[in-house]
Every structure is written in structure tokens, then in C-alpha cells.
Design a protein around this motif. Structure first.
Motif, PDB file in Angstrom:
ATOM      1  N   GLY A 118       0.831  -1.196   0.000  1.00 26.26           N
ATOM      2  CA  GLY A 118       0.000   0.000   0.000  1.00 26.26           C
ATOM      3  C   GLY A 118       0.867   1.248   0.000  1.00 26.26           C
ATOM      4  O   GLY A 118       0.740   2.116   0.858  1.00 26.26           O
ATOM      5  N   THR A 119       1.711   1.368  -0.999  1.00 26.08           N
ATOM      6  CA  THR A 119       2.785   2.371  -0.978  1.00 26.08           C
ATOM      7  C   THR A 119       2.309   3.807  -1.079  1.00 26.08           C
ATOM      8  O   THR A 119       2.985   4.723  -0.623  1.00 26.08           O
ATOM      9  CB  THR A 119       3.809   2.065  -2.094  1.00 26.08           C
ATOM     10  N   GLY A 120       1.148   4.066  -1.705  1.00 31.84           N
ATOM     11  CA  GLY A 120       0.674   5.443  -1.828  1.00 31.84           C
ATOM     12  C   GLY A 120       1.653   6.308  -2.598  1.00 31.84           C
ATOM     13  O   GLY A 120       2.020   6.008  -3.732  1.00 31.84           O
ATOM     14  N   SER A 121       2.125   7.369  -1.970  1.00 28.56           N
ATOM     15  CA  SER A 121       3.080   8.283  -2.606  1.00 28.56           C
ATOM     16  C   SER A 121       4.456   7.661  -2.794  1.00 28.56           C
ATOM     17  O   SER A 121       5.299   8.224  -3.487  1.00 28.56           O
ATOM     18  CB  SER A 121       3.226   9.552  -1.764  1.00 28.56           C
ATOM     19  N   GLY A 122       4.674   6.508  -2.156  1.00 26.39           N
ATOM     20  CA  GLY A 122       5.997   5.886  -2.217  1.00 26.39           C
ATOM     21  C   GLY A 122       6.953   6.423  -1.177  1.00 26.39           C
ATOM     22  O   GLY A 122       8.123   6.040  -1.160  1.00 26.39           O
ATOM     23  N   ALA A 123       6.478   7.284  -0.285  1.00 23.09           N
ATOM     24  CA  ALA A 123       7.372   7.947   0.665  1.00 23.09           C
ATOM     25  C   ALA A 123       8.176   6.952   1.504  1.00 23.09           C
ATOM     26  O   ALA A 123       9.373   7.156   1.735  1.00 23.09           O
ATOM     27  CB  ALA A 123       6.569   8.881   1.573  1.00 23.09           C
ATOM     28  N   ILE A 124       7.537   5.874   1.950  1.00 22.14           N
ATOM     29  CA  ILE A 124       8.235   4.921   2.813  1.00 22.14           C
ATOM     30  C   ILE A 124       9.276   4.140   2.013  1.00 22.14           C
ATOM     31  O   ILE A 124      10.459   4.101   2.371  1.00 22.14           O
ATOM     32  CB  ILE A 124       7.232   3.967   3.493  1.00 22.14           C
ATOM     33  N   ALA A 125       8.846   3.513   0.927  1.00 23.37           N
ATOM     34  CA  ALA A 125       9.767   2.688   0.137  1.00 23.37           C
ATOM     35  C   ALA A 125      10.910   3.514  -0.440  1.00 23.37           C
ATOM     36  O   ALA A 125      12.078   3.102  -0.392  1.00 23.37           O
ATOM     37  CB  ALA A 125       9.001   1.988  -0.989  1.00 23.37           C
ATOM     38  N   VAL A 126      10.591   4.658  -0.988  1.00 24.69           N
ATOM     39  CA  VAL A 126      11.621   5.503  -1.603  1.00 24.69           C
ATOM     40  C   VAL A 126      12.622   5.977  -0.560  1.00 24.69           C
ATOM     41  O   VAL A 126      13.841   5.960  -0.786  1.00 24.69           O
ATOM     42  CB  VAL A 126      10.971   6.703  -2.326  1.00 24.69           C
ATOM     43  N   THR A 127      12.122   6.377   0.598  1.00 30.15           N
ATOM     44  CA  THR A 127      13.019   6.825   1.662  1.00 30.15           C
ATOM     45  C   THR A 127      13.943   5.714   2.114  1.00 30.15           C
ATOM     46  O   THR A 127      15.158   5.924   2.288  1.00 30.15           O
ATOM     47  CB  THR A 127      12.204   7.353   2.860  1.00 30.15           C
ATOM     48  N   LEU A 128      13.394   4.514   2.303  1.00 32.79           N
ATOM     49  CA  LEU A 128      14.226   3.402   2.770  1.00 32.79           C
ATOM     50  C   LEU A 128      15.316   3.061   1.761  1.00 32.79           C
ATOM     51  O   LEU A 128      16.471   2.813   2.138  1.00 32.79           O
ATOM     52  CB  LEU A 128      13.350   2.181   3.050  1.00 32.79           C
ATOM     53  N   LEU A 129      14.976   3.059   0.479  1.00 29.01           N
ATOM     54  CA  LEU A 129      15.994   2.751  -0.525  1.00 29.01           C
ATOM     55  C   LEU A 129      16.991   3.886  -0.686  1.00 29.01           C
ATOM     56  O   LEU A 129      18.176   3.652  -0.947  1.00 29.01           O
ATOM     57  CB  LEU A 129      15.342   2.428  -1.871  1.00 29.01           C
ATOM     58  N   ALA A 130      16.527   5.112  -0.528  1.00 29.95           N
ATOM     59  CA  ALA A 130      17.451   6.247  -0.603  1.00 29.95           C
ATOM     60  C   ALA A 130      18.445   6.219   0.552  1.00 29.95           C
ATOM     61  O   ALA A 130      19.614   6.597   0.392  1.00 29.95           O
ATOM     62  CB  ALA A 130      16.665   7.559  -0.594  1.00 29.95           C
ATOM     63  N   GLU A 131      17.984   5.746   1.704  1.00 29.10           N
ATOM     64  CA  GLU A 131      18.859   5.667   2.876  1.00 29.10           C
ATOM     65  C   GLU A 131      19.754   4.426   2.846  1.00 29.10           C
ATOM     66  O   GLU A 131      20.795   4.406   3.506  1.00 29.10           O
ATOM     67  CB  GLU A 131      18.010   5.657   4.155  1.00 29.10           C
ATOM     68  N   ARG A 132      19.343   3.403   2.093  1.00 30.77           N
ATOM     69  CA  ARG A 132      20.127   2.163   1.962  1.00 30.77           C
ATOM     70  C   ARG A 132      20.452   1.945   0.482  1.00 30.77           C
ATOM     71  O   ARG A 132      19.705   1.261  -0.225  1.00 30.77           O
ATOM     72  CB  ARG A 132      19.336   0.974   2.506  1.00 30.77           C
ATOM     73  N   PRO A 133      21.546   2.513  -0.001  1.00 26.44           N
ATOM     74  CA  PRO A 133      21.843   2.508  -1.435  1.00 26.44           C
ATOM     75  C   PRO A 133      22.014   1.122  -2.062  1.00 26.44           C
ATOM     76  O   PRO A 133      21.926   0.989  -3.277  1.00 26.44           O
ATOM     77  CB  PRO A 133      23.155   3.300  -1.524  1.00 26.44           C
ATOM     78  N   ASN A 134      22.237   0.098  -1.255  1.00 28.64           N
ATOM     79  CA  ASN A 134      22.415  -1.251  -1.804  1.00 28.64           C
ATOM     80  C   ASN A 134      21.137  -2.088  -1.736  1.00 28.64           C
ATOM     81  O   ASN A 134      21.122  -3.230  -2.204  1.00 28.64           O
ATOM     82  CB  ASN A 134      23.538  -1.982  -1.062  1.00 28.64           C
ATOM     83  N   ALA A 135      20.077  -1.534  -1.183  1.00 30.96           N
ATOM     84  CA  ALA A 135      18.832  -2.284  -1.030  1.00 30.96           C
ATOM     85  C   ALA A 135      17.979  -2.190  -2.291  1.00 30.96           C
ATOM     86  O   ALA A 135      18.090  -1.252  -3.081  1.00 30.96           O
ATOM     87  CB  ALA A 135      18.048  -1.761   0.171  1.00 30.96           C
ATOM     88  N   THR A 136      17.124  -3.196  -2.467  1.00 28.52           N
ATOM     89  CA  THR A 136      16.132  -3.192  -3.548  1.00 28.52           C
ATOM     90  C   THR A 136      14.760  -3.428  -2.927  1.00 28.52           C
ATOM     91  O   THR A 136      14.644  -3.836  -1.771  1.00 28.52           O
ATOM     92  CB  THR A 136      16.413  -4.297  -4.579  1.00 28.52           C
ATOM     93  N   GLY A 137      13.706  -3.170  -3.713  1.00 31.13           N
ATOM     94  CA  GLY A 137      12.395  -3.333  -3.121  1.00 31.13           C
ATOM     95  C   GLY A 137      11.269  -3.465  -4.121  1.00 31.13           C
ATOM     96  O   GLY A 137      11.435  -3.266  -5.325  1.00 31.13           O
ATOM     97  N   ILE A 138      10.106  -3.831  -3.586  1.00 34.80           N
ATOM     98  CA  ILE A 138       8.847  -3.872  -4.328  1.00 34.80           C
ATOM     99  C   ILE A 138       7.853  -3.003  -3.571  1.00 34.80           C
ATOM    100  O   ILE A 138       7.759  -3.070  -2.337  1.00 34.80           O
ATOM    101  CB  ILE A 138       8.310  -5.308  -4.462  1.00 34.80           C
TER     102      ILE A 138
END
Length: 277
Positions: A118-138
Motif C-alpha cells: 500500500g505504498t501510496g506516494s511511495g514515501a516509505i519505500a523511496v526513503t528506505l531505498l534512498a537511505e540504503r543505497p544497496n537495497a532493492t524493493g517492491i
């Protein structure tokens, strides 16, 4: 006839205050800075400047929009979240400061694959990946409009190559396992909807309420999480401040360990976490 920034600022602040907008001072300064094209922190340097007629008309119109309780993020087109600016439209829930509690909890754990339900604006997923440059996500959502906004934000913050988007009803279209599953699902009970702040009427209802007791999404997320978590992986969800015990019980029933309820900066229960053993 032109008017100074200071005079117009006084006028729009009064407009907002007269309509009962509690954040009148802050909102007026944000609107003025937006119209002038400057950062709010620099507004004091420009209070004696003269505004053009077009600028004065625009800032007064925006103040009227805000006095009608249109959210600031919809007027400005963005919201600041965890130090980044996210595009916001009427298709997504407005990212709120208390959701940063979920970010802080997630970043306290190791993860390289994250699922945002339920990502919505993507704020959570985008922030987590921006803070963890080696992480990937869905990142998933039922709303195609929300997914479009989330992709814009992923591109803006340079994580688009590492974040896949999926139209999905919670886990329905999700395969694989993850080190971290996060979600800020609709948690407002139907009976609570009439008492909400008027600004929320401009946000997508599907992102606010399950049209039931506010726990529907947590039941589905807790039940499906174990088969989508890697060993020692974490599930973390944002909750309404009174839902801690109920959601923690759902986590325990699903067999998760180290279940805990975490408060936000105001001391209210805000996030429930649990780990797959």
C-alpha cells in the motif's frame, strides 16, 4: 496597485485565521514563499519587497483554497518527508511526520530486500531505498494513480532502478521473500470517519478506512507476512494510536516473535514490529 510582501502576508494570515485554520501563521508563510519561488526560511529577507499584481492575486486565491481546508500538500504539490520533497496529489495519502517513526524503526534493522504494501506516494519505500543505497524493493498498491505518483517520486530521488512497482491487493500479486515488510495501511474505523479533520475529505478514502473496524488490513498483512519474510526478517506497520494491543495480538497469533509497540515523538503508540524466527 502593488502591495508589499509583508502586507499581503498579514492579509492572508487573517484570512486563514478567520476560517479557523490552526496553522494559519505557518501556512501563510508557506503559501507566500511558494508564490515568490523562495524557501520559507528566506521569506524574512523579502518582507519589504513589492509583489506583482499577479502574485498578489495568486497568493490570495491559494489562501482561500487553504481556508476551504484543501491540504497544503495538494496546494503546493509536495510534502517534505524525512528530509526529502515528495510529490503529492489527490490520488495518494499525504505523508505525515509521524510516519517517520516507521522509517526510524526500519533503518535500525539490517535489510537488503524490502516490500512496501500500500505504498501510496511511495514515501516509505523511496526513503528506505534512498537511505540504503544497496537495497532493492517492491512497492504495491491497488490504485494505479497512486503507483504513478510513487514512480515519479522514485525517479525524483534516484531509486527507480532499484524499486519495482506492482498493482496488488496486499500480497495477492507478490512473490518471493523479504528481509523487511512495511506498511501504512488504512486504519481508521468507519465510525471514526465523521469526526476526522476536514482536510482528510480531500484524500483518497481507500487509503484512510477499511469501512469496518480499522483492523482489516492488519489481519491480512499479519497472516500473510510469515510466508513472505526471510528468516529473522521484520514486519513493521504504522497504526492508529489506540490500536497497539490489537495489532500486536495479530502479530503474535501469526507466530511472529519480538513483537513490540513503538511510540512516535508525541509518545503515542505508532508502529508495531515483529520478527520471523
Amino acid at each position: 496597485m502593488s502591495a508589499s510582501v509583508q502586507n499581503e502576508l498579514i492579509q492572508i494570515t487573517k484570512t486563514l485565521r478567520d476560517k479557523g485554520v490552526e496553522s494559519a501563521n505557518t501556512d501563510a508563510r508557506l503559501l507566500m514563499a511558494h508564490v515568490l519561488g523562495i524557501e520559507k526560511a528566506r521569506l524574512t529577507l523579502h518582507v519589504h519587497d513589492e509583489m506583482t499584481e499577479e502574485q498578489a492575486i495568486l497568493v490570495n486565491q491559494l489562501a482561500l483554497d487553504r481556508s476551504d481546508r484543501i491540504p497544503m500538500s495538494h496546494i503546493l504539490g509536495y510534502r517534505e518527508f524525512y528530509g526529502r520533497r515528495f510529490t503529492v496529489t489527490s490520488a495518494v495519502l499525504d505523508p505525515r511526520p509521524e510516519t517517520e517513526t516507521l522509517i526510524v524503526e526500519a533503518l535500525s534493522k539490517p535489510f537488503s530486500q524490502v516490500l512496501d504494501l500500500g505504498t501510496g506516494s511511495g514515501a516509505i519505500a523511496v526513503t528506505l531505498l534512498a537511505e540504503r543505497p544497496n537495497a532493492t524493493g517492491i512497492a504495491t498498491d491497488l490504485s494505479t494513480g497512486a503507483l504513478e505518483v510513487a514512480q515519479q517520486n522514485a525517479e525524483k530521488h534516484d531509486v527507480l532502478p532499484r524499486l519495482h512497482f506492482e498493482e496488488s491487493n496486499w500480497f495477492s500479486a507478490v512473490g518471493g521473500t523479504f528481509d523487511l515488510i512495511v506498511s501504512n495501511p488504512p486504519y481508521i474505523a468507519l465510525v471514526e470517519m465523521p469526526s476526522l479533520a476536514p482536510e482528510l475529505s480531500f484524500e483518497p478514502r481507500i487509503a484512510l478506512t477499511d469501512e469496518a473496524d480499522g483492523l482489516t488490513a492488519y489481519r491480512k498483512i499479519a497472516a500473510g507476512a510469515p510466508e513472505h519474510l526471510n528468516p529473522n526478517g521484520w514486519l513493521m506497520v504504522e497504526i492508529g494510536w489506540q490500536q497497539g494491543p490489537d495489532v500486536a495480538a495479530l502479530f503474535n497469533d501469526a507466530g511472529l516473535q519480538n513483537v513490540a509497540v513503538k511510540p512516535d515523538l508525541d509518545g503515542r503508540d505508532r508502529v508495531v514490529v515483529g520478527q520471523l524466527g
